[in-house]
Design a protein around this motif. Structure first.
Motif, PDB file in Angstrom:
ATOM      1  N   ALA A  94      30.059   1.787 -46.891  1.00 40.00           N
ATOM      2  CA  ALA A  94      29.139   2.210 -45.832  1.00 40.00           C
ATOM      3  C   ALA A  94      27.855   1.383 -45.913  1.00 40.00           C
ATOM      4  CB  ALA A  94      28.813   3.695 -45.973  1.00 40.00           C
ATOM      5  N   PRO A  95      27.527   0.584 -44.877  1.00 41.66           N
ATOM      6  CA  PRO A  95      26.257  -0.136 -44.881  1.00 41.66           C
ATOM      7  C   PRO A  95      25.085   0.823 -44.692  1.00 41.66           C
ATOM      8  CG  PRO A  95      27.419  -0.481 -42.812  1.00 41.66           C
ATOM      9  CD  PRO A  95      28.338   0.303 -43.682  1.00 41.66           C
ATOM     10  N   VAL A  96      24.091   0.727 -45.558  1.00 45.85           N
ATOM     11  CA  VAL A  96      22.924   1.613 -45.471  1.00 45.85           C
ATOM     12  C   VAL A  96      21.649   0.801 -45.676  1.00 45.85           C
ATOM     13  CG1 VAL A  96      24.175   3.640 -46.303  1.00 45.85           C
ATOM     14  CG2 VAL A  96      23.023   2.151 -47.951  1.00 45.85           C
ATOM     15  N   ASN A 157      21.421   5.502 -42.458  1.00 46.82           N
ATOM     16  CA  ASN A 157      22.412   4.679 -41.762  1.00 46.82           C
ATOM     17  C   ASN A 157      21.906   4.306 -40.372  1.00 46.82           C
ATOM     18  OD1 ASN A 157      22.671   7.019 -40.264  1.00 46.82           O
ATOM     19  ND2 ASN A 157      24.731   7.517 -41.006  1.00 46.82           N
ATOM     20  N   SER A 158      22.748   3.636 -39.595  1.00 42.99           N
ATOM     21  CA  SER A 158      22.328   3.152 -38.271  1.00 42.99           C
ATOM     22  C   SER A 158      22.048   4.288 -37.297  1.00 42.99           C
ATOM     23  CB  SER A 158      23.408   2.229 -37.689  1.00 42.99           C
ATOM     24  OG  SER A 158      24.646   2.920 -37.603  1.00 42.99           O
ATOM     25  N   LYS A 159      22.555   5.500 -37.568  1.00 41.06           N
ATOM     26  CA  LYS A 159      22.320   6.650 -36.687  1.00 41.06           C
ATOM     27  C   LYS A 159      21.063   7.431 -37.065  1.00 41.06           C
ATOM     28  CE  LYS A 159      27.235   7.317 -35.657  1.00 41.06           C
ATOM     29  NZ  LYS A 159      28.380   8.259 -35.720  1.00 41.06           N
ATOM     30  N   GLY A 160      20.381   6.967 -38.102  1.00 36.18           N
ATOM     31  CA  GLY A 160      19.145   7.626 -38.490  1.00 36.18           C
ATOM     32  C   GLY A 160      19.321   8.754 -39.483  1.00 36.18           C
ATOM     33  N   GLN A 161      20.551   9.006 -39.912  1.00 35.29           N
ATOM     34  CA  GLN A 161      20.781  10.063 -40.908  1.00 35.29           C
ATOM     35  C   GLN A 161      20.231   9.598 -42.260  1.00 35.29           C
ATOM     36  OE1 GLN A 161      24.994   9.899 -39.898  1.00 35.29           O
ATOM     37  NE2 GLN A 161      24.985  12.126 -39.617  1.00 35.29           N
ATOM     38  N   LYS A 162      19.544  10.496 -42.967  1.00 40.50           N
ATOM     39  CA  LYS A 162      18.883  10.131 -44.218  1.00 40.50           C
ATOM     40  C   LYS A 162      19.317  11.047 -45.356  1.00 40.50           C
ATOM     41  CE  LYS A 162      14.786   8.071 -42.091  1.00 40.50           C
ATOM     42  NZ  LYS A 162      13.309   7.982 -42.097  1.00 40.50           N
ATOM     43  N   LEU A 163      19.194  10.499 -46.580  1.00 39.22           N
ATOM     44  CA  LEU A 163      19.564  11.262 -47.757  1.00 39.22           C
ATOM     45  C   LEU A 163      18.713  10.799 -48.928  1.00 39.22           C
ATOM     46  CD1 LEU A 163      21.602  13.354 -48.912  1.00 39.22           C
ATOM     47  CD2 LEU A 163      23.055  11.423 -49.554  1.00 39.22           C
ATOM     48  N   GLU A 164      18.092  11.760 -49.618  1.00 36.40           N
ATOM     49  CA  GLU A 164      17.283  11.446 -50.802  1.00 36.40           C
ATOM     50  C   GLU A 164      18.189  11.463 -52.031  1.00 36.40           C
ATOM     51  OE1 GLU A 164      14.067  10.738 -50.774  1.00 36.40           O
ATOM     52  OE2 GLU A 164      13.795  11.092 -48.618  1.00 36.40           O
ATOM     53  N   VAL A 165      18.129  10.398 -52.822  1.00 35.07           N
ATOM     54  CA  VAL A 165      18.993  10.302 -54.005  1.00 35.07           C
ATOM     55  C   VAL A 165      18.190   9.811 -55.208  1.00 35.07           C
ATOM     56  CG1 VAL A 165      21.132   9.902 -52.725  1.00 35.07           C
ATOM     57  CG2 VAL A 165      19.697   7.950 -53.379  1.00 35.07           C
ATOM     58  N   THR A 166      18.770  10.027 -56.398  1.00 32.81           N
ATOM     59  CA  THR A 166      18.171   9.578 -57.664  1.00 32.81           C
ATOM     60  C   THR A 166      19.111   8.569 -58.328  1.00 32.81           C
ATOM     61  OG1 THR A 166      17.129  11.731 -57.954  1.00 32.81           O
ATOM     62  CG2 THR A 166      17.302  10.332 -59.898  1.00 32.81           C
ATOM     63  N   VAL A 167      18.543   7.547 -58.925  1.00 31.10           N
ATOM     64  CA  VAL A 167      19.341   6.510 -59.587  1.00 31.10           C
ATOM     65  C   VAL A 167      19.771   7.017 -60.967  1.00 31.10           C
ATOM     66  CG1 VAL A 167      19.368   4.151 -60.478  1.00 31.10           C
ATOM     67  CG2 VAL A 167      18.144   4.673 -58.347  1.00 31.10           C
ATOM     68  N   SER A 168      21.095   7.166 -61.148  1.00 25.99           N
ATOM     69  CA  SER A 168      21.619   7.682 -62.415  1.00 25.99           C
ATOM     70  C   SER A 168      22.098   6.575 -63.355  1.00 25.99           C
ATOM     71  CB  SER A 168      22.787   8.636 -62.154  1.00 25.99           C
ATOM     72  OG  SER A 168      23.883   7.929 -61.610  1.00 25.99           O
ATOM     73  N   THR A 193      30.268  10.053 -47.505  1.00 28.48           N
ATOM     74  CA  THR A 193      30.872  10.530 -46.253  1.00 28.48           C
ATOM     75  C   THR A 193      29.846  10.752 -45.131  1.00 28.48           C
ATOM     76  OG1 THR A 193      32.702  11.541 -47.480  1.00 28.48           O
ATOM     77  CG2 THR A 193      32.323  12.322 -45.235  1.00 28.48           C
ATOM     78  N   PRO A 194      28.729  11.446 -45.341  1.00 26.50           N
ATOM     79  CA  PRO A 194      27.786  11.674 -44.225  1.00 26.50           C
ATOM     80  C   PRO A 194      27.152  10.378 -43.688  1.00 26.50           C
ATOM     81  CG  PRO A 194      27.322  13.140 -46.073  1.00 26.50           C
ATOM     82  CD  PRO A 194      28.268  12.114 -46.570  1.00 26.50           C
ATOM     83  N   LEU A 195      27.068   9.354 -44.550  1.00 23.83           N
ATOM     84  CA  LEU A 195      26.414   8.108 -44.144  1.00 23.83           C
ATOM     85  C   LEU A 195      27.392   7.072 -43.607  1.00 23.83           C
ATOM     86  CD1 LEU A 195      23.967   7.754 -47.174  1.00 23.83           C
ATOM     87  CD2 LEU A 195      23.389   8.495 -44.853  1.00 23.83           C
ATOM     88  N   ALA A 196      28.694   7.300 -43.791  1.00 23.03           N
ATOM     89  CA  ALA A 196      29.702   6.339 -43.348  1.00 23.03           C
ATOM     90  C   ALA A 196      29.942   6.488 -41.853  1.00 23.03           C
ATOM     91  CB  ALA A 196      30.996   6.550 -44.119  1.00 23.03           C
ATOM     92  N   THR A 197      30.611   5.473 -41.297  1.00 23.01           N
ATOM     93  CA  THR A 197      30.927   5.517 -39.869  1.00 23.01           C
ATOM     94  C   THR A 197      31.902   6.648 -39.600  1.00 23.01           C
ATOM     95  OG1 THR A 197      32.674   3.901 -40.247  1.00 23.01           O
ATOM     96  CG2 THR A 197      30.541   3.052 -39.526  1.00 23.01           C
ATOM     97  N   SER A 198      31.818   7.186 -38.425  1.00 21.12           N
ATOM     98  CA  SER A 198      32.682   8.301 -38.040  1.00 21.12           C
ATOM     99  C   SER A 198      33.570   7.843 -36.874  1.00 21.12           C
ATOM    100  CB  SER A 198      31.830   9.500 -37.619  1.00 21.12           C
ATOM    101  OG  SER A 198      32.643  10.597 -37.315  1.00 21.12           O
ATOM    102  N   PRO A 199      34.874   8.122 -36.883  1.00 19.08           N
ATOM    103  CA  PRO A 199      35.619   8.865 -37.897  1.00 19.08           C
ATOM    104  C   PRO A 199      35.757   8.063 -39.188  1.00 19.08           C
ATOM    105  CG  PRO A 199      37.123   7.973 -36.272  1.00 19.08           C
ATOM    106  CD  PRO A 199      35.750   7.690 -35.765  1.00 19.08           C
ATOM    107  N   LEU A 200      35.957   8.783 -40.285  1.00 18.84           N
ATOM    108  CA  LEU A 200      35.991   8.183 -41.600  1.00 18.84           C
ATOM    109  C   LEU A 200      37.164   7.210 -41.715  1.00 18.84           C
ATOM    110  CD1 LEU A 200      34.234   8.579 -44.142  1.00 18.84           C
ATOM    111  CD2 LEU A 200      36.029  10.085 -45.016  1.00 18.84           C
ATOM    112  N   SER A 201      36.886   6.005 -42.218  1.00 17.55           N
ATOM    113  CA  SER A 201      37.946   5.008 -42.394  1.00 17.55           C
ATOM    114  C   SER A 201      37.823   4.388 -43.784  1.00 17.55           C
ATOM    115  CB  SER A 201      37.854   3.918 -41.325  1.00 17.55           C
ATOM    116  OG  SER A 201      36.622   3.230 -41.404  1.00 17.55           O
ATOM    117  N   PHE A 202      38.949   3.905 -44.285  1.00 19.63           N
ATOM    118  CA  PHE A 202      39.011   3.356 -45.642  1.00 19.63           C
ATOM    119  C   PHE A 202      39.256   1.848 -45.598  1.00 19.63           C
ATOM    120  CE2 PHE A 202      41.024   7.712 -46.383  1.00 19.63           C
ATOM    121  CZ  PHE A 202      39.791   8.308 -46.668  1.00 19.63           C
TER     122      PHE A 202
END
Length: 816
Positions: A94-96, A157-168, A193-202
Motif C-alpha cells: 500500500a503506497p502511503v 493514503n490518497s483518500k486522506g485516511q490517516k493512522l497514528e503509529v509507533t515505530v517498533s 487493510t484500511p490504508l490499502a486500495t479498495s477492494p483489497l488486492s494482493f
C-alpha cells in the motif's frame, strides 16, 4: 597391461614439461567451464536476493498476469486450505505518505507474514510490529528521516485516511529495485487493510509446501485459483518467479537463461579448442615415441591404452585442480563484491552440476584429444611412423579436407549468426557463431601465416633475427597457426565479452530511460525562479525546467491534466525521441487507443492527433508552441540528474531538492531511484561475468606459452643448427621474441575484430526485443587488449627462448 601402465607413468614422469603444458590447458579450460556454470547459479541466487527478495522464501508463488484482475481474498481462501500447503501469506503493498514533526516522505506499507518462515524482512533492531498501531521501518529511511525506535508517525493514503503509529523495529532495506524509490514499512494486516486500495488486492500469494512444488501440486493450486474466478494466473517457484520478473524488463524474453546457456556453450568450445590445440603441437613428438614402442614389441592396443592412461591421469588431476581454482576464484569475487555497500546482495551459489560437469568434460576432452597421437602412431607401420609426419598443408588431402569443412562451417555458421541477430533469436545465433568461429580456425592456415609474414616486414630493421622471424611464419604455416590460435581464442572471447557488456549496458540504459523518462519531478505547485536556480545549483542536478499545466482533456478523458513542454526543454530532459512531443499533437501514455482528442486550454479548444509515449506512466503532454501556458498556472519541476549516482546518494539528493523547492519529500519522486536500483542489479551481473574475463585471459596466455614452449622443443635441432652457423644467443632470443610478438599481434588484431563483431551480433540476438541495439565499442579497453596480447606474446617467449639459447649447438644437434 601392467607393463604399459608402467610405461605410461614413466612417460608422465620423464616428459613432465609436456604434460604440465597439457595439464595447464585442461585446468584452465575446465576452470572456465565451471566458472561459467557457477555464474549461472550465482546470478540466479543474486537475482533472488534482489529482484525476488519479497518472495524468495516461498515454495510456490501465485500471481496474476492480468493487471486489471489482481488476486483477492477469494483466491487466497481457495489455496490456503489445500492439502500439502503448510502455511500461506497474501502480500499487500500500500503506497502511503508518512509524516513526522520534521516533514513527510513517500513509503510502501507491506503486511507482515504470520508465519516467520515466509517473512523476507531481516530485523536489525527492535521487534516486528505486533499490534495495529505499530510499524517497522527500514533502517536507511529511518536514518535519513531521523525516525527512531519508539518514535511516532502519521500514515495517510490518497483518500486522506490517516493512522497514528509507533515505530517498533528497524529492518534491513530490501534490495528489490522496485522498492528503491520510497521508504519501506512493515505492519500487521489490520494496519495495512484500511490504508490499502479498495477492494483489497494482493501482489502475490506465497505458499510453504510440505514437499517441493511438482507438476501435480502446481496443477492443484492453479485449478483451485481458477475455480475462484481467475483465469490468467501463474504458479511458480521462487526462482521461476524471479525469471518472470526479469522477463518483464527484457521485452518478455528470458534473456538471462539464454545468455548463461550461451556462456556455457562458449566455455565448452573454448575448452575443446584449447586442449585440442595443445595436443596438436605434441602430435609429431608423441608419434615417434609411440612408434618406437611398437618397434620393440608393443601392440596397437597396448599403445592406445598407454596413451589413454597418461591422458586419464593428467585429465583427472587437471580437472580437479580446475574445478577447485574456479570455485575459489568465483567465491572470492562474490565475497569482494559483498564488501561494497551497494552490492551486499551479491550471492555465491555452488551447484554440484558444475563440479560434475567440470570433472567429466575435462577428463573426456583430454582422452579424446589424446587419441590423435595414438592414432597417428598406430595407423601406419612402426618404421614408417618413425619418419616425420606431414603437416595438414593446403596441398595435401588432410589440408584440403580441413579447408572444405572450415569453409562450410564458416559460411553456414555466419548465415545462422546473422539470422539470429536479425530475428533476435539467441538460440540460433549462438550455435551459428560457434560454428563460424570453428570454421575460421580450420581455415586459419589460409590467412594467419600470410598476415604474420606481411606484418613481419616491419621487423626487417632488426636485421637477421627480424628476417628469420618473418620467414618462420610462412616456412611452417601449421606451427604459426597453432601458436596464433591459442591467443586468437582468448582475445576473441575477451573482446566479445567487453563489446557485449558495453552494448548491453547502453541498451539497458536506453530501455530504462524509455520506461522511466523523467529522473526526478516535483508535483504541482507554484515555484519561483529563485527556487529553480537553487535546484540547479545542487550537486548531482544537471538540468531543471518548469513544466506548466496548460489545460485538460475533453471527451472520454475529460478532466485529465495536460502539461506543456518546449522542444528545447524536451531535448534537454528526455533522451528517448518518442517522448519529445512534437508541435500540433498530444503525447499520451503508452496504450492509449484514441487517435485524436480534444485539448481544453482556457477558452481554446483544439482537436489534436495522438502520439504514444514510451511508457504508460508518462503524463499527457503538449508542445508549448501548440498550447501556451496560461498566466499563474500550476507547474511541475522536471530534473535531469548526473548518471551513475547510487540509491543512497539519490535519496539524499531528493531531500535536498524538496528543501530547495520548499515542499515535503513526498512531493518529489521520479524514475532515477528505480533506474539506480535496476542498474545495481545489472552491474552485479556484469561484474560477475567480468570475472570470466580473467579466466579467459589466463587460458589465452597459458595457451601461447604452451605452444611457444612446445614449438621451441620441436625446433631444438633447427635452433642448434642456426647457432652452429653463427647466430648468437642474443640473436636467437631476439628471433624467437620477434616471432612471438608478430604472431601475438596478428592473432590479437584478428581476435579484437572478430570479438567486437560477435559481441554486437550476440547482444542484438539477446536484447533485440528491447529495441534497436547499437554497437558500443569500448575502444580504450580493446586497445588495452591489443597491447596486453603483444606484451603477453613477448613474455611467453622469454622462458623458451632462454632455454633454447642456453643449449649448446652440439647438444642441440644431438637431441632427438
Amino acid at each position: 597391461m601392467p607393463e604399459m601402465l608402467q610405461v605410461a607413468l614413466a612417460q608422465v614422469k620423464t616428459h613432465s614439461r609436456r604434460f604440465i603444458a597439457i595439464g595447464l590447458a585442461v585446468m584452465l579450460a575446465v576452470g572456465f567451464l565451471v566458472a561459467t556454470l557457477l555464474v549461472g547459479s550465482s546470478t540466479q541466487a543474486t537475482l533472488k536476493a534482489s529482484v525476488g527478495q519479497s518472495f524468495n522464501k516461498a515454495d510456490a508463488v501465485v500471481s496474476s498476469t492480468n493487471y486489471e484482475q489482481p488476486l483477492n481474498q477469494k483466491a487466497y481462501d481457495a489455496v490456503k486450505q489445500l492439502p500439502g500447503v503448510s502455511s500461506s501469506f497474501a502480500q499487500i503493498n500500500a503506497p502511503v505518505e508518512a509524516s513526522t514533526t520534521a516533514g513527510s516522505f513517500n513509503a510502501v506499507l507491506q503486511n507482515t507474514s504470520q508465519d516467520l518462515s515466509l517473512e523476507s524482512a531481516v530485523l536489525s533492531s527492535g521487534s516486528l510490529p505486533g499490534s495495529p498501531t505499530q510499524v517497522a521501518i527500514d533502517e536507511k529511511t529511518a536514518e535519513r528521516q531521523q525516525v527512531k525506535l519508539g518514535g511516532n508517525l502519521t500514515l495517510s493514503n490518497s483518500k486522506g485516511q490517516k493512522l497514528e503509529v509507533t515505530v517498533s523495529g528497524l529492518f534491513k532495506p530490501s534490495n528489490d529495485p522496485h522498492s528503491s524509490g520510497a521508504g519501506q514499512m512493515l505492519a500487521p494486516l489490520a494496519t495495512v487493510t484500511p490504508l490499502a486500495t479498495s477492494p483489497l488486492s494482493f501482489t502475490t500469494i506465497q505458499l510453504k509446501l510440505a514437499s517441493p512444488l511438482d507438476q501435480n501440486s502446481r496443477t492443484a493450486i492453479q485449478q483451485a485459483v481458477e475455480a475462484s474466478g481467475f483465469k490468467n494466473i501463474t504458479v511458480l517457484t521462487a526462482d521461476e518467479q524471479t525469471t518472470e520478473t526479469m522477463k518483464g524488463m527484457t521485452g518478455g524474453t528470458d534473456v538471462l537463461t539464454v545468455v548463461l546457456l550461451a556462456f556455457a556453450a562458449i566455455a565448452l568450445i573454448v575448452a575443446a579448442l584449447v586442449v585440442a590445440n595443445t595436443f596438436a603441437v605434441l602430435v609429431a613428438q608423441r608419434t615417434r615415441e609411440l612408434a618406437l614402442l611398437r618397434c620393440v614389441g608393443a601392440s596397437k592396443s597396448q599403445i592406445r591404452n598407454s596413451v589413454l592412461v597418461e591422458a586419464l591421469l593428467v585429465g583427472i588431476l587437471s580437472s580437479i585442480l580446475g574445478v577447485a581454482l574456479s570455485i575459489a576464484g568465483m567465491a572470492a569475487l562474490v565475497s569482494s563484491l559483498r564488501t561494497i555497500p551497494d552490492y551486499q546482495f551479491a550471492t555465491f551459489a555452488l551447484n554440484w552440476q558444475a563440479v560434475v560437469a567440470g570433472l567429466v568434460v575435462g577428463t573426456l576432452l583430454t582422452l579424446v584429444a589424446a587419441l590423435v597421437p595414438a592414432r597417428a602412431a598406430t595407423a601406419v607401420a612402426p618404421l614408417a611412423a618413425m619418419r616425420p609426419a606431414d603437416d595438414a598443408a593446403l596441398n595435401n588431402r588432410g589440408g584440403r579436407t580441413r579447408l572444405v569443412v572450415g569453409g562450410v562451417l564458416l559460411v553456414f555458421g555466419g548465415l545462422a549468426l546473422t539470422a539470429g541477430a536479425l530475428t533476435s533469436n539467441l538460440l540460433i545465433a549462438v550455435p551459428g557463431g560457434a560454428a563460424s568461429f570453428i570454421g575460421l580456425l580450420l581455415c586459419a592456415n589460409l590467412f594467419i601465416p600470410a598476415l604474420v609474414s606481411a606484418v613481419g616486414k616491419l621487423a626487417t630493421p632488426a636485421g637477421v633475427p627480424g628476417k628469420l622471424a618473418s620467414l618462420n611464419a610462412v616456412r611452417n604455416p601449421s606451427r604459426t597457426t597453432a601458436t596464433a590460435a591459442a591467443l586468437l581464442i582468448g582475445v576473441t572471447l575477451v573482446s566479445m565479452m567487453l563489446t557485449g557488456a558495453a552494448t548491453a549496458r547502453s541498451t539497458f540504459d536506453s530501455s530504462l530511460e524509455g520506461r522511466y523518462p523523467v529522473d526526478v519531478q516535483a508535483y504541482d505547485g507554484k515555484y519561483t525562479s529563485q527556487q529553480l536556480e537553487a535546484v540547479k545549483a545542487l550537486q548531482g542536478v544537471t538540468q531543471a525546467v518548469l513544466i506548466p499545466l496548460v489545460g485538460k482533456l475533453g471527451g472520454e478523458y475529460s478532466g485529465t491534466p495536460v502539461y506543456g513542454i518546449s522542444s528545447a526543454d524536451a531535448a534537454l530532459l528526455l533522451s528517448t525521441p518518442q517522448n519529445q512531443v512534437k508541435p500540433a499533437q498530444l503525447l499520451m501514455p503508452k496504450g492509449t487507443k484514441a487517435s485524436s482528442l480534444t485539448l481544453d486550454s482556457g477558452s481554446s479548444h483544439q482537436d489534436l492527433p495522438v502520439a504514444q509515449a514510451s511508457t504508460a506512466e508518462f503524463p499527457v503532454m503538449v508542445n508549448l508552441g501548440t498550447a501556451p501556458a496560461p498566466s499563474g498556472a500550476l507547474q511541475q519541476v522536471w530534473m535531469k540528474l548526473t548518471p551513475g549516482q547510487s540509491t543512497d546518494e539519490l535519496l539524499t539528493l531528493q531531500k535536498k531538492i524538496a528543501a530547495a523547492l520548499g515542499v515535503q519529500d513526498s512531493q518529489v519522486s521520479g524514475g532515477a531511484l528505480i533506474k539506480a536500483g535496476f542498474n545495481q542489479v545489472i552491474d552485479i551481473l556484469l561484474l560477475v561475468v567480468t570475472g570470466l574475463l580473467a579466466v579467459a585471459v589466463l587460458i589465452a596466455l597459458i595457451g601461447v606459452a604452451n605452444t611457444l614452449s612446445l614449438s621451441v622443443l620441436e625446433r631444438t635441432r633447427e635452433n642448434a643448427l642456426l647457432r652452429a652457423l653463427g647466430l648468437s644467443r642474443g640473436a636467437l632470443r631476439g628471433m624467437l621474441a620477434l616471432e612471438a610478438v608478430l604472431i601475438a599481434g596478428v592473432a590479437a588484431l584478428i581476435g579484437v575484430v572478430l570479438g567486437s563483431l560477435y559481441g554486437w551480433l550476440g547482444t542484438q540476438s539477446a536484447l533485440g526485443p528491447l529495441g534497436p541495439v547499437m554497437p558500443n565499442l569500448p575502444w580504450l579497453q580493446l586497445l588495452a587488449v591489443l597491447l596486453i596480447a603483444a606484451v603477453a606474446g613477448l613474455a611467453a617467449s622469454v622462458i623458451p627462448a632462454r632455454r633454447a639459447a642456453r643449449l649448446s649447438p652440439v647438444e642441440g644437434l644431438a637431441t632427438d
